[in-house]
Design an enzyme around this catalytic site. Structure first.
Site, short mmCIF file in Angstrom:
data_model
loop_
_atom_site.label_atom_id
_atom_site.label_comp_id
_atom_site.label_asym_id
_atom_site.label_seq_id
_atom_site.Cartn_x
_atom_site.Cartn_y
_atom_site.Cartn_z
N CYS A 1 0.83 -1.21 0.00
CA CYS A 1 0.00 0.00 0.00
C CYS A 1 0.86 1.26 0.00
CB CYS A 1 -0.90 -0.01 1.23
SG CYS A 1 -2.28 1.14 1.08
N ASP B 1 -6.57 -3.46 11.03
CA ASP B 1 -5.40 -2.60 11.12
C ASP B 1 -5.29 -2.09 12.56
OD1 ASP B 1 -3.19 -1.12 10.37
OD2 ASP B 1 -4.31 0.34 9.19
O1 LIG Z 1 -0.73 5.12 4.39
C1 LIG Z 1 -1.29 6.14 4.80
O2 LIG Z 1 -0.67 7.20 4.91
C2 LIG Z 1 -2.72 6.10 5.18
C3 LIG Z 1 -3.40 7.28 5.34
C4 LIG Z 1 -4.72 7.28 5.71
C5 LIG Z 1 -5.39 6.09 5.91
C6 LIG Z 1 -4.72 4.88 5.74
C7 LIG Z 1 -3.40 4.88 5.37
N1 LIG Z 1 -2.70 3.70 5.20
C8 LIG Z 1 -3.24 2.42 5.42
C9 LIG Z 1 -2.31 1.40 4.88
O3 LIG Z 1 -1.40 1.65 4.15
C10 LIG Z 1 -2.48 -0.01 5.24
O4 LIG Z 1 -3.77 -0.38 5.13
C11 LIG Z 1 -1.89 -0.29 6.60
O5 LIG Z 1 -2.45 0.53 7.57
C12 LIG Z 1 -0.42 -0.20 6.57
O6 LIG Z 1 0.13 -0.16 7.85
P1 LIG Z 1 1.68 0.01 8.07
O7 LIG Z 1 2.36 -1.09 7.29
O8 LIG Z 1 1.88 -0.11 9.54
O9 LIG Z 1 2.09 1.33 7.55
#
Ligand SMILES: O=C(O)c1ccccc1NCC(=O)[C@H](O)[C@H](O)COP(=O)(O)O
Length: 213
Positions: A8, A131
């Site tokens: 992501c 999450d």
């Molecule tokens: O990635 C972002 O900045 C973000 C902003 C707003 C809502 C969600 C967002 N990200 C979610 C994700 O990328 C994934 O679903 C997940 O939370 C990734 O977690 P991590 O690997 O701990 O960064």
């Protein structure tokens, strides 16, 4: 069934290529201005074209209004919508009807009570993403690199596939999958050198580790 792997918050052509070539099933694009991974719609269009059906394109939004969703769907042509805000089950149902796209709904987890909403979303979403619940003063609701207690998912019995995310990386992805029994994993921070800076080698390492798990 092989593990669903989602990378992501991709923001560059080379890291997107690394993810797709390494075999990511889903690639996520973030539309949330406060995020270091936020994409301008025109650039998202270019990245989306680069994917060329090699992976599913996921548009991530947070309580987006119809105008923003219209623009995202028209230009990125995503295969999935991912909602990371406080979208109600009714809102999810209505968006699915309007766009005819499958929806992955993120559920923020920090305690057993957080799972009480599951039955409502399980009836409308196509996938659930568990999450880590962000701290109250967080500037964004996800992508923070922090994990939740995976054992909280112990008694979860869902009829639809679910993914787990939050603080997952190449070193702990096997354990995350083992403990949660999730059908897939989603990573952003764990393949970055700093917030928003993805690293092709970390992406490849992560996908290799998830496949080997
Ligand atoms: O990635 C972002 O900045 C973000 C902003 C707003 C809502 C969600 C967002 N990200 C979610 C994700 O990328 C994934 O679903 C997940 O939370 C990734 O977690 P991590 O690997 O701990 O960064």
């Amino acid at each position: 069934m092989s593990t669903i792997v989602k990378i992501c918050g991709l923001t560059t052509a080379d890291t997107l290529e690394a993810a797709v070539e390494a075999g990511a099933d889903m690639v996520g694009f973030v539309f949330f201005p406060a995020s270091p991974r936020h994409l301008d719609i025109d650039f998202a269009d270019a990245l989306g074209r680069q994917v060329r059906s090699r992976a599913a394109k996921v548009a991530l939004a947070v309580d987006a209004d119809d105008d923003l969703l219209d623009a995202i769907v028209e230009q990125l042509r995503p295969n999935w919508l991912q909602f990371h805000g406080s979208e109600s089950p009714e809102r999810v149902r209505s968006i699915k009807r309007i766009y005819g796209l499958p929806v992955m709904k993120a559920i923020a987890v920090a305690s057993p009570e957080d799972l009480s909403v599951l039955p409502d979303y399980a009836g409308v979403a196509d996938r659930i993403l568990f999450d880590a619940r962000p701290p109250k003063d967080a500037t964004r609701p996800g992508g923070l690199g922090t994990a939740f207690d995976w054992k909280l998912l112990d008694g979860v019995d869902l009829k639809l596939p679910f993914l787990v995310s939050g603080g997952i990386n190449a070193d702990n992805v096997a354990e995350a999958l083992r403990v949660t029994r999730a059908q897939g994993v989603d990573v952003s921070s764990g393949v970055e050198t700093s917030p928003g800076e993805k690293d092709p080698d970390l992406i490849r390492d992560f996908i290799r580790a998830a496949r080997a798990a």
